[in-house]
Design a protein around this motif. Structure first.
Motif, PDB file in Angstrom:
ATOM      1  N   LEU A 169     -10.352  -8.323   8.133  1.00 51.41           N
ATOM      2  CA  LEU A 169      -9.466  -7.148   8.232  1.00 51.41           C
ATOM      3  C   LEU A 169      -8.674  -6.958   6.938  1.00 51.41           C
ATOM      4  N   PRO A 170      -8.253  -5.718   6.680  1.00 49.84           N
ATOM      5  CA  PRO A 170      -7.461  -5.454   5.468  1.00 49.84           C
ATOM      6  C   PRO A 170      -5.966  -5.644   5.710  1.00 49.84           C
ATOM      7  N   GLU A 237     -10.424  -0.385   0.970  1.00 53.13           N
ATOM      8  CA  GLU A 237     -11.605   0.456   0.665  1.00 53.13           C
ATOM      9  C   GLU A 237     -12.886  -0.178   1.207  1.00 53.13           C
ATOM     10  N   VAL A 238     -12.951  -1.494   1.159  1.00 50.05           N
ATOM     11  CA  VAL A 238     -14.152  -2.181   1.650  1.00 50.05           C
ATOM     12  C   VAL A 238     -14.231  -2.030   3.173  1.00 50.05           C
ATOM     13  N   PHE A 239     -13.101  -2.319   3.840  1.00 46.39           N
ATOM     14  CA  PHE A 239     -13.083  -2.257   5.312  1.00 46.39           C
ATOM     15  C   PHE A 239     -13.397  -0.844   5.800  1.00 46.39           C
ATOM     16  N   SER A 240     -12.859   0.156   5.103  1.00 43.97           N
ATOM     17  CA  SER A 240     -13.008   1.550   5.545  1.00 43.97           C
ATOM     18  C   SER A 240     -14.470   1.980   5.618  1.00 43.97           C
ATOM     19  N   GLY A 245     -14.568   5.467  11.785  1.00 44.64           N
ATOM     20  CA  GLY A 245     -13.226   5.267  12.353  1.00 44.64           C
ATOM     21  C   GLY A 245     -12.500   4.087  11.729  1.00 44.64           C
ATOM     22  N   ALA A 246     -13.194   3.338  10.850  1.00 43.92           N
ATOM     23  CA  ALA A 246     -12.566   2.162  10.219  1.00 43.92           C
ATOM     24  C   ALA A 246     -11.412   2.586   9.310  1.00 43.92           C
ATOM     25  N   ALA A 250      -7.771   0.964   9.125  1.00 44.70           N
ATOM     26  CA  ALA A 250      -7.278   0.429   7.849  1.00 44.70           C
ATOM     27  C   ALA A 250      -5.894   1.002   7.527  1.00 44.70           C
ATOM     28  N   GLN A 251      -5.732   2.303   7.728  1.00 48.67           N
ATOM     29  CA  GLN A 251      -4.425   2.950   7.495  1.00 48.67           C
ATOM     30  C   GLN A 251      -3.370   2.354   8.423  1.00 48.67           C
ATOM     31  N   MET A 252      -3.771   2.122   9.668  1.00 51.14           N
ATOM     32  CA  MET A 252      -2.840   1.577  10.661  1.00 51.14           C
ATOM     33  C   MET A 252      -2.372   0.178  10.237  1.00 51.14           C
ATOM     34  N   LEU A 253      -3.312  -0.665   9.797  1.00 48.87           N
ATOM     35  CA  LEU A 253      -2.953  -2.033   9.408  1.00 48.87           C
ATOM     36  C   LEU A 253      -2.085  -2.024   8.145  1.00 48.87           C
ATOM     37  N   ALA A 254      -2.376  -1.091   7.222  1.00 46.03           N
ATOM     38  CA  ALA A 254      -1.567  -0.979   6.005  1.00 46.03           C
ATOM     39  C   ALA A 254      -0.140  -0.545   6.374  1.00 46.03           C
TER      40      ALA A 254
END
Ligand code: NAP
Length: 293
Positions: A169-170, A237-240, A245-246, A250-254
């Motif tokens: 995960l990011p 960027e990798v996770f997305s 929907g990734a 990713a935005q949520m985790l950031a």
């Protein structure tokens, strides 16, 4: 005297099931499940009715004679949450509902000053204003956290390239950023709110949060019970690019990493939810034990 009726939208889902069960356990109210498929309902509510968040008349009918309603929308089913929230508010007004409880989330765009975009959070927050100005006698906002249930469900550990089971995960695994709970505990808070309208029915925010955890904390808790998981941090960027929907995840985790799940200034709404809850919350440790058995 007849018991007042509480209508529960989403009664067949994770949030609503907990609400139905906690209301039933408390025993003060008659509990009405609202679903698009009443024939299939097999939960614990006293009654079940047809109701669809996309259809004003059907929902107004589902709310008929109800003292209170609990409403959650399902972003992941493609819901236009602002539209459905509007229909729910209108239906409740039409049916003279006294206490409206809206399952919302923090406004990520406002908190991050536009840096992060998380529609499944902000779309719910945008309904808050409609609820505030609708003229209900009582209205309350509940904010569910990251469900423990995600850890064995949608965001569960996956087989990794090195043969371990874990998460890629990011997010910094050391950062205490994730407010978490057993989602069944939302029902205890919602029940407490219906029982205490004078205390929390004038627009209070109740944020359910049993812990503020990092992924390292989560992994430690599983490890204490013999379940070993790995963690691999990857760039956003990798996770997305991993799946459709990734980018949203990713935005949520950031956002979590920058502001925590519930955002700044959430201490008082977390404390109030705990106070109003009809019972203590389940810890992650207890939840892992329960789900393992
Ligand atoms: P769930 O277990 O998938 O259940 C979805 C519920 O929504 C079902 O009971 C379904 O009822 C009902 N529903 C969907 N569309 C409907 C419609 N048009 N009319 C009436 N009912 C409708 O979902 P959940 O977890 O309880 O709730 C989903 C929401 O939780 C999402 O919006 C998500 O963003 C939010 N959330 C999730 C987390 C998390 O960590 N996972 C945290 C905070 C918030 P029927 O099919 O029976 O009609």
């Amino acid at each position: 005297m007849e018991k007042k009726i509480i209508a529960v939208v989403g009664a067949t889902g994770l949030q609503g099931k907990g609400v139905v069960n906690a209301l039933k356990k408390n025993g003060t109210f008659t509990v009405r499940a609202v679903t698009r498929n009443p024939d299939k309902y097999n939960g614990n509510a006293d009654e079940v009715v047809l109701g669809d968040l996309t259809n004003l008349d059907s929902l107004a009918n589902a709310f008929k004679d109800a003292y209170g309603v609990f409403v959650v929308t399902n972003f992941w089913e493609g819901a236009n949450e602002l539209e459905q929230g509007k229909i729910a508010v209108e239906a409740a007004k039409k049916s003279n509902v006294a206490h409206f409880i809206w399952s919302t989330l923090p406004n990520v765009e406002a908190i991050s000053k536009g840096k992060f975009e998380v529609p499944h959070f902000t779309g719910k927050a945008m309904v808050d204003e409609l609820v505030k100005t609708a003229g209900f006698s009582y209205y309350t906002f509940v904010q569910p956290p990251f469900y423990f249930q995600n850890l064995t469900g949608q965001l569960g550990a996956q087989p990794q390239q090195d043969g371990s089971l874990g998460w890629t995960l990011p997010i910094d695994p050391a950062k205490k950023a994730i407010h978490m709970s057993d989602i069944n505990d939302l029902g205890k808070v919602v029940t407490g709110a219906f029982l205490n309208p004078e205390k929390v029915g004038k627009g209070s925010y109740l944020s359910l949060a049993t812990t503020l955890s990092s992924f390292n904390d989560i992994i430690e808790t599983f490890k204490a019970q013999g379940k070993v998981y790995s963690f691999n941090q990857v760039p956003v960027e990798v996770f997305s690019s991993f799946f459709e929907g990734a980018g949203e995840i990713a935005q949520m985790l950031a956002y979590f990493e920058a502001h925590t799940y519930m955002g700044p200034d959430s201490d008082s709404s977390i404390k109030l939810a705990k106070e109003i809850s009809t019972e203590p919350y389940t810890s992650l440790h207890e939840w892992i034990q329960q789900t393992a058995n």
